[in-house]
Write a protein that holds these residues in place. Structure first.
Motif, PDB file in Angstrom:
ATOM      1  N   SER A  21       0.826  -1.205   0.000  1.00  0.00           N
ATOM      2  CA  SER A  21       0.000   0.000   0.000  1.00  0.00           C
ATOM      3  C   SER A  21       0.863   1.260   0.000  1.00  0.00           C
ATOM      4  CB  SER A  21      -0.914  -0.008   1.235  1.00  0.00           C
ATOM      5  OG  SER A  21      -1.493   1.253   1.461  1.00  0.00           O
ATOM      6  N   PHE A  94      -5.952   0.696  -2.716  1.00  0.00           N
ATOM      7  CA  PHE A  94      -7.151   0.588  -1.887  1.00  0.00           C
ATOM      8  C   PHE A  94      -7.317  -0.813  -1.313  1.00  0.00           C
ATOM      9  CE2 PHE A  94     -11.667  -0.750  -1.959  1.00  0.00           C
ATOM     10  CZ  PHE A  94     -12.076  -0.072  -0.824  1.00  0.00           C
ATOM     11  N   ASP A  97      -4.554  -1.579   1.234  1.00  0.00           N
ATOM     12  CA  ASP A  97      -4.740  -0.738   2.407  1.00  0.00           C
ATOM     13  C   ASP A  97      -5.878  -1.278   3.268  1.00  0.00           C
ATOM     14  OD1 ASP A  97      -3.938   1.825   3.753  1.00  0.00           O
ATOM     15  OD2 ASP A  97      -6.061   2.263   3.468  1.00  0.00           O
ATOM     16  N   SER A  98      -6.956  -1.720   2.624  1.00  0.00           N
ATOM     17  CA  SER A  98      -8.106  -2.275   3.348  1.00  0.00           C
ATOM     18  C   SER A  98      -7.741  -3.585   4.037  1.00  0.00           C
ATOM     19  CB  SER A  98      -9.277  -2.499   2.384  1.00  0.00           C
ATOM     20  OG  SER A  98      -9.689  -1.291   1.795  1.00  0.00           O
ATOM     21  N   LEU A 101      -5.523  -2.860   6.954  1.00  0.00           N
ATOM     22  CA  LEU A 101      -6.330  -2.272   8.025  1.00  0.00           C
ATOM     23  C   LEU A 101      -6.954  -3.360   8.893  1.00  0.00           C
ATOM     24  CD1 LEU A 101      -7.414   0.535   9.025  1.00  0.00           C
ATOM     25  CD2 LEU A 101      -9.456   0.067   7.664  1.00  0.00           C
ATOM     26  N   CYS A 131      -4.627   2.291  11.839  1.00  0.00           N
ATOM     27  CA  CYS A 131      -4.781   3.579  11.148  1.00  0.00           C
ATOM     28  C   CYS A 131      -3.534   4.449  11.076  1.00  0.00           C
ATOM     29  CB  CYS A 131      -5.888   4.396  11.826  1.00  0.00           C
ATOM     30  SG  CYS A 131      -7.548   3.696  11.668  1.00  0.00           S
ATOM     31  N   GLU A 151     -14.654   9.311   4.495  1.00  0.00           N
ATOM     32  CA  GLU A 151     -14.753   7.855   4.418  1.00  0.00           C
ATOM     33  C   GLU A 151     -14.781   7.223   5.806  1.00  0.00           C
ATOM     34  OE1 GLU A 151     -11.942   5.825   2.026  1.00  0.00           O
ATOM     35  OE2 GLU A 151     -12.223   7.104   0.293  1.00  0.00           O
ATOM     36  N   TYR A 153     -13.284   4.904   8.059  1.00  0.00           N
ATOM     37  CA  TYR A 153     -11.972   4.271   8.113  1.00  0.00           C
ATOM     38  C   TYR A 153     -11.696   3.760   9.534  1.00  0.00           C
ATOM     39  CZ  TYR A 153      -7.088   3.505   6.699  1.00  0.00           C
ATOM     40  OH  TYR A 153      -5.872   2.935   6.382  1.00  0.00           O
ATOM     41  N   ALA A 156     -14.388   1.488  10.915  1.00  0.00           N
ATOM     42  CA  ALA A 156     -14.312   0.079  10.541  1.00  0.00           C
ATOM     43  C   ALA A 156     -13.451  -0.693  11.534  1.00  0.00           C
ATOM     44  CB  ALA A 156     -13.743  -0.061   9.131  1.00  0.00           C
ATOM     45  N   PHE A 186     -12.340  -5.709   5.998  1.00  0.00           N
ATOM     46  CA  PHE A 186     -12.001  -5.619   4.579  1.00  0.00           C
ATOM     47  C   PHE A 186     -13.261  -5.397   3.736  1.00  0.00           C
ATOM     48  CE2 PHE A 186     -11.219  -7.771   0.456  1.00  0.00           C
ATOM     49  CZ  PHE A 186     -10.166  -7.005   0.008  1.00  0.00           C
ATOM     50  N   ARG A 189     -14.926  -1.903   4.292  1.00  0.00           N
ATOM     51  CA  ARG A 189     -14.225  -0.828   3.574  1.00  0.00           C
ATOM     52  C   ARG A 189     -14.625  -0.812   2.098  1.00  0.00           C
ATOM     53  NH1 ARG A 189     -12.300   3.303   3.558  1.00  0.00           N
ATOM     54  NH2 ARG A 189     -10.344   2.934   2.494  1.00  0.00           N
ATOM     55  N   ILE A 190     -14.731  -1.981   1.491  1.00  0.00           N
ATOM     56  CA  ILE A 190     -15.109  -2.058   0.080  1.00  0.00           C
ATOM     57  C   ILE A 190     -16.535  -1.550  -0.131  1.00  0.00           C
ATOM     58  CG2 ILE A 190     -15.596  -3.647  -1.829  1.00  0.00           C
ATOM     59  CD1 ILE A 190     -13.282  -5.372  -0.834  1.00  0.00           C
TER      60      ILE A 190
END
Length: 204
Positions: A21, A94, A97-98, A101, A131, A151, A153, A156, A186, A189-190
């Motif tokens: 990422s 993305f 990164d998700s 996370l 984060c 968003e 973030y 989540a 995951f 986030r999507i």
């Protein structure tokens, strides 16, 4: 036989995800290879470093285990090498990164549990771990961090942490609960990005 814990495997996967990422984020800004490596490094270890400093667990994890640094180095170099094969930088950034996370949120929650902290503090540590690497990355790249944008973030991470303790409360096996939580963060986030969902804003 080497006994490798599930948490350690998750941390390795999280490190790889955030290294990719960070590398893609740096390449989007056309940084040189050294810049790409630095951004990959801070993205991968930023959240964990802040977490360990808050816990007083020093030297921090990546200083005690050089394998993390080597893993980030190899991952970032491979990402740079194969960048021409991956055209959609934003989508790749993305997705990884998700994934990172979800993985690192769980690592932070587990670290809090090991230290005997309350569930609320464990969830906070999970959020920080998930984060803050991205916050440092975006700050260095002169971008408003995702956590401060519209968003969902950090939310989540918080929801994922709460879900983990709820699953344990209902006596679900820890390893199964970990997989469910990672998939939950995951997927959330999507969905959030796909349907442009956001928390309500307050009027001023």
């Amino acid at each position: 036989m080497i006994d490798v814990s599930t948490t350690y495997v998750i941390e390795i996967l999280g490190t790889i995800s955030f290294a990719i990422s960070g590398s893609f984020a740096a390449m989007q800004r056309r940084l040189d290879p050294f810049g790409v490596l630095i951004i990959a490094f801070v993205t991968s270890i930023g959240g964990g470093t802040v977490r360990d400093l808050l816990l007083g667990d020093t030297p921090v994890a990546w200083m005690r285990d050089v394998n993390y640094c080597l893993l980030i180095l190899v991952t970032s170099l491979l990402t740079v090498f194969f960048k021409t094969q991956i055209k959609k930088f934003k989508v790749t950034l993305f997705l990884f990164d998700s994934l990172g996370l979800g993985l690192f949120t769980l690592v932070g929650v587990q670290k809090g549990i090991v230290f005997g902290l309350s569930p609320g503090i464990c969830v906070a540590l999970g959020t920080i771990t998930g984060c803050f690497g991205g916050v440092i990355r975006d700050t260095l790249l002169n971008t408003i961090p995702l956590i401060f944008r519209k968003e969902i973030y950090a939310t989540a991470c918080i929801l994922g942490g709460i879900l983990y303790f709820a699953l344990l409360y209902f006596n679900l096996k820890a390893d199964v609960a970990k997989i469910i939580v990672i998939a939950f963060i995951f997927t959330l986030r999507i969905i959030v990005v796909r349907y442009k969902l956001a928390l309500p804003k307050f009027g001023y």
